[in-house]
Design an enzyme around this catalytic site. Structure first.
Site, short mmCIF file in Angstrom:
data_model
loop_
_atom_site.label_atom_id
_atom_site.label_comp_id
_atom_site.label_asym_id
_atom_site.label_seq_id
_atom_site.Cartn_x
_atom_site.Cartn_y
_atom_site.Cartn_z
N ASP A 190 1.70 -11.21 72.51
CA ASP A 190 2.89 -12.13 71.96
C ASP A 190 2.55 -13.68 72.19
OD1 ASP A 190 3.44 -12.40 74.83
OD2 ASP A 190 4.86 -10.77 74.73
N ILE A 222 5.47 -9.24 80.13
CA ILE A 222 6.33 -8.61 79.33
C ILE A 222 5.94 -8.63 77.84
CG2 ILE A 222 8.79 -9.00 78.07
CD1 ILE A 222 9.40 -10.81 80.52
N ASP A 256 3.13 -13.11 80.54
CA ASP A 256 4.22 -13.06 81.46
C ASP A 256 4.59 -11.84 81.94
OD1 ASP A 256 5.17 -12.13 79.03
OD2 ASP A 256 6.72 -13.52 78.55
N SER A 270 22.14 5.75 75.85
CA SER A 270 21.51 6.92 76.07
C SER A 270 22.11 8.13 75.39
CB SER A 270 21.43 7.23 77.55
OG SER A 270 20.66 8.17 77.94
N ALA A 300 2.13 -14.95 75.19
CA ALA A 300 2.59 -15.46 76.58
C ALA A 300 2.08 -14.41 77.69
CB ALA A 300 3.97 -15.74 76.71
N ASP A 360 11.49 1.64 78.51
CA ASP A 360 12.39 2.73 78.68
C ASP A 360 11.43 3.90 78.96
OD1 ASP A 360 14.07 4.95 78.55
OD2 ASP A 360 15.22 4.06 77.20
N HIS A 415 15.86 1.95 81.05
CA HIS A 415 16.86 2.79 80.33
C HIS A 415 18.26 2.34 80.53
CE1 HIS A 415 18.09 6.33 78.18
NE2 HIS A 415 18.74 6.85 79.17
N ASP A 455 -0.71 -7.93 77.19
CA ASP A 455 0.10 -8.82 77.49
C ASP A 455 0.28 -10.19 76.66
OD1 ASP A 455 2.36 -10.32 78.76
OD2 ASP A 455 1.22 -10.50 80.83
#
Ligand SMILES: *[C@@H]1O[C@H](CO)[C@@H](O)[C@H](O)[C@H]1NC(C)=O
Ligand SMILES: *[C@@H]1O[C@H](CO)[C@@H](O)[C@H](O)[C@H]1NC(C)=O
Ligand SMILES: *[C@@H]1O[C@H](CO)[C@@H](O)[C@H](O)[C@H]1NC(C)=O
Ligand SMILES: *[C@@H]1O[C@H](CO)[C@@H](O)[C@H](O)[C@H]1NC(C)=O
Length: 527
Positions: free
Chosen positions: A258, A264, A262, A187, A260, A397, A437, A255
């Protein structure tokens, strides 16, 4: 060669050494001479002690939780002048099983706070470790008022001074200079690390810089835009029950990019979510947005310009980010930009930061107090010296847009006319999917990468950014990926859920489509 952080030759531990160590510690202050410096205390802390920090400013509590000390340490507390009207309060922790390495820790936010948790992490790994209050005490910017020296301290000088003093004390105490010097911060600490790489290239051999708060004026101005945006939205503010609908919409659109599904987003910069897709169809009024609400969502995920000058990139898309922005910034103007503009830029405690005018933002950008912006793309001196920098940024973040880190990497590449394969020699940037973050994460916590003591899954340099840096500097083995660990329910006690290797920029992770997304073997870093 097997990697061992603690080479046997440098560690001699016994109760006998400990008694001698204790004696040396207690007499250290009398043997040091650093002009104008006040030694408030030099104490021996035995391994197994839980240190508390009752005298620390209450606004620093995030960094001064009780610390279980795992190595015998000599704890030195001192105040060092940085000019005739500024000073930094600092500590040096000298572990009995010293490896010969030195490490300086960074700060956070607009503080003002020694990060004792980071000091303990490094000291327990055998680094002689420093931490400083960054030139003023507490998580605020009040002391910037009419004192540019305090601003200089915050921008670079408190870290520089405390590292230099810390190295001297380390030498004096152990009777020999440190072998290699390291820096660890996230940070504001990430910005401080980059400041050293850009302007003070001789200070550190290895820098680990996370989620950097660089392009500081842009970041402060961007952070200040959310409160008026939310406050003025009126009927166009999406009520809380609609936030999960936006999250679901982001995942529905992005989603799978990429490979997948998932929860993420491995490559959020390729997500171009359009909130209009969530606008209520005729006759529908629930689980959908009005046009005005969709516009508010779009505004939250928009870059900041001031009179057509690009100031700061948009927040990257990811689950739960909208809710975080509404919660973090909805109640009052965000403290950091508020204090920065009032006390450091305009020197006017009554200055109202609610509606920053474009000209005020451009003025601050140009003023650049203390060189705070920290956005020079030329790190050739650092490179030529042979130093290394590992930059990482969580991809969800909510406080510092991770897209700004991509932008900086591209700036260095352009400024130094170096392609990624050449930058790899000294600069590697890892995008940490699932990480908020510097810590925490909204869905899965693939954030256990050893950037802080509380985020350690392993000391294996393939899974730990700090030990990876030590291996890079001392053995020339650079990290290609950093394995992240996700724990069940984000808590270590619940056990490992899965792992995934985080790629270095500009590579990004793609799922092979075969087997489980929880198997790291099924992911590849591709361009
Ligand atoms: C130093 O000693 C302590 C106590 O024995 C131990 O917990 C810690 O892991 C050691 N670290 C190193 C540097 O070996
Ligand atoms: C403090 O130092 C500045 C230079 O940094 C000098 O101009 C000023 O006169 C000094 N003030 C005092 C009181 O010594
Ligand atoms: C700051 O300005 C905003 C509008 O721009 C206003 O609503 C608010 O009351 C002002 N705050 C103070 C303390 O004057
Ligand atoms: C995870 O947390 C949820 C809610 O707090 C709880 O119901 C569940 O039992 C936890 N699972 C594990 C494996 O700890």
């Amino acid at each position: 060669m097997r990697f061992n952080l603690f080479t046997a030759a440098t560690i001699v531990a016994s109760t006998h050494v400990s008694a001698q160590f204790q004696k040396r510690c207690n007499s250290l202050a009398s043997r040091l001479f650093i002009p104008n410096t006040i030694f408030s205390r030099t104490t021996f802390v035995a391994a197994g002690t839980t240190l508390t920090f009752p005298d620390v400013d209450k606004t620093c509590e995030l960094f001064s939780r009780p610390q279980l000390i795992s190595a015998d340490i000599c704890r030195v507390m001192l105040t060092v002048p940085t000019s005739n009207r500024s000073r930094t309060v600092m500590e040096v922790w000298l572990p009995s099983n010293w490896t010969g390495r030195f490490l300086a820790t960074g700060n956070g936010g607009i503080g003002g706070c020694i990060q004792f948790n980071d000091m303990n992490y490094a000291a327990s790994l055998g680094f002689a470790t420093t931490g400083s209050d960054n030139g003023h005490t507490g998580m605020n910017g009040i002391r910037f008022l009419h004192n540019p020296d305090v601003v200089d301290d915050f921008a670079y000088r408190a870290l520089l001074t405390s590292a230099q003093v810390g190295k001297q004390i380390t030498w004096k105490f152990f009777g020999r200079p440190h072998s290699k010097s390291y820096y660890l911060g996230c940070s504001t600490g990430g910005r401080q690390g980059w400041k050293m790489a850009q302007d003070f290239p001789d200070e550190f051999d290895g820098i680990v810089a996370g989620a950097p708060a660089f392009a500081w004026t842009g970041l402060m101005s961007w952070g200040a835009m959310f409160f008026p945006l939310i406050k003025n939205a009126g009927a166009d503010f999406p009520p809380e029950h609609l936030w999960p609908i936006v999250d679901a919409g982001i995942l529905a659109q992005c989603d799978g990019l990429d490979g997948a599904v998932d929860g993420i987003l491995e490559e959020p910069s390729r997500c171009h979510f359009n909130p209009d897709a969530l606008i209520c169809a005729p006759g529908h009024t629930s689980s959908c947005l009005t046009r005005g609400q969709a516009d508010t969502v779009r505004a939250v995920f928009s870059p900041l310009f001031a009179r057509r000058c690009f100031m700061y990139p948009a927040l990257q898309f990811g689950p739960k980010l909208l809710g975080k922005v509404f919660q973090n910034y909805g109640g009052a103007q965000f403290l950091y930009p508020d204090h920065w503009f009032r006390f450091a830029v305009f020197n006017d405690p009554a200055f109202n930061t609610t509606m920053l005018a474009p000209d005020e933002i451009l003025f601050a950008q140009k003023l650049n107090p203390g060189g705070i912006n920290t956005f020079s793309g030329d790190v050739s001196k650092f490179r030529n010296r042979g130093s290394k920098i590992l930059h990482y940024h969580g991809q969800v973040d909510a406080l510092i847009s991770s897209l700004n880190s991509n932008r900086y990497y591209e700036l260095v590449s352009k400024t130094m006319k170096m392609q990624p394969a050449a930058l790899d020699d000294f600069y590697r940037f890892f995008r940490i999917s699932g990480m908020d973050h510097c810590a925490g994460g909204p869905v899965y916590s693939l954030l256990f990468i050893g950037n802080a003591g509380e985020n350690v899954a392993s000391l294996d340099p393939n899974q730990n950014v700090l030990t990876a840096m030590v291996r890079w500097v001392e053995q020339g083995v650079a990290p290609d990926t950093i394995m992240g660990t996700a724990y069940v329910n984000q808590t270590k006690e619940s056990g490992v859920d899965f792992q995934r290797a985080h790629c270095r920029y500009p590579f990004h992770n793609v799922f092979s489509g075969e087997g489980s997304f929880k198997d790291p073997e099924n992911w590849n870093c591709v361009l």
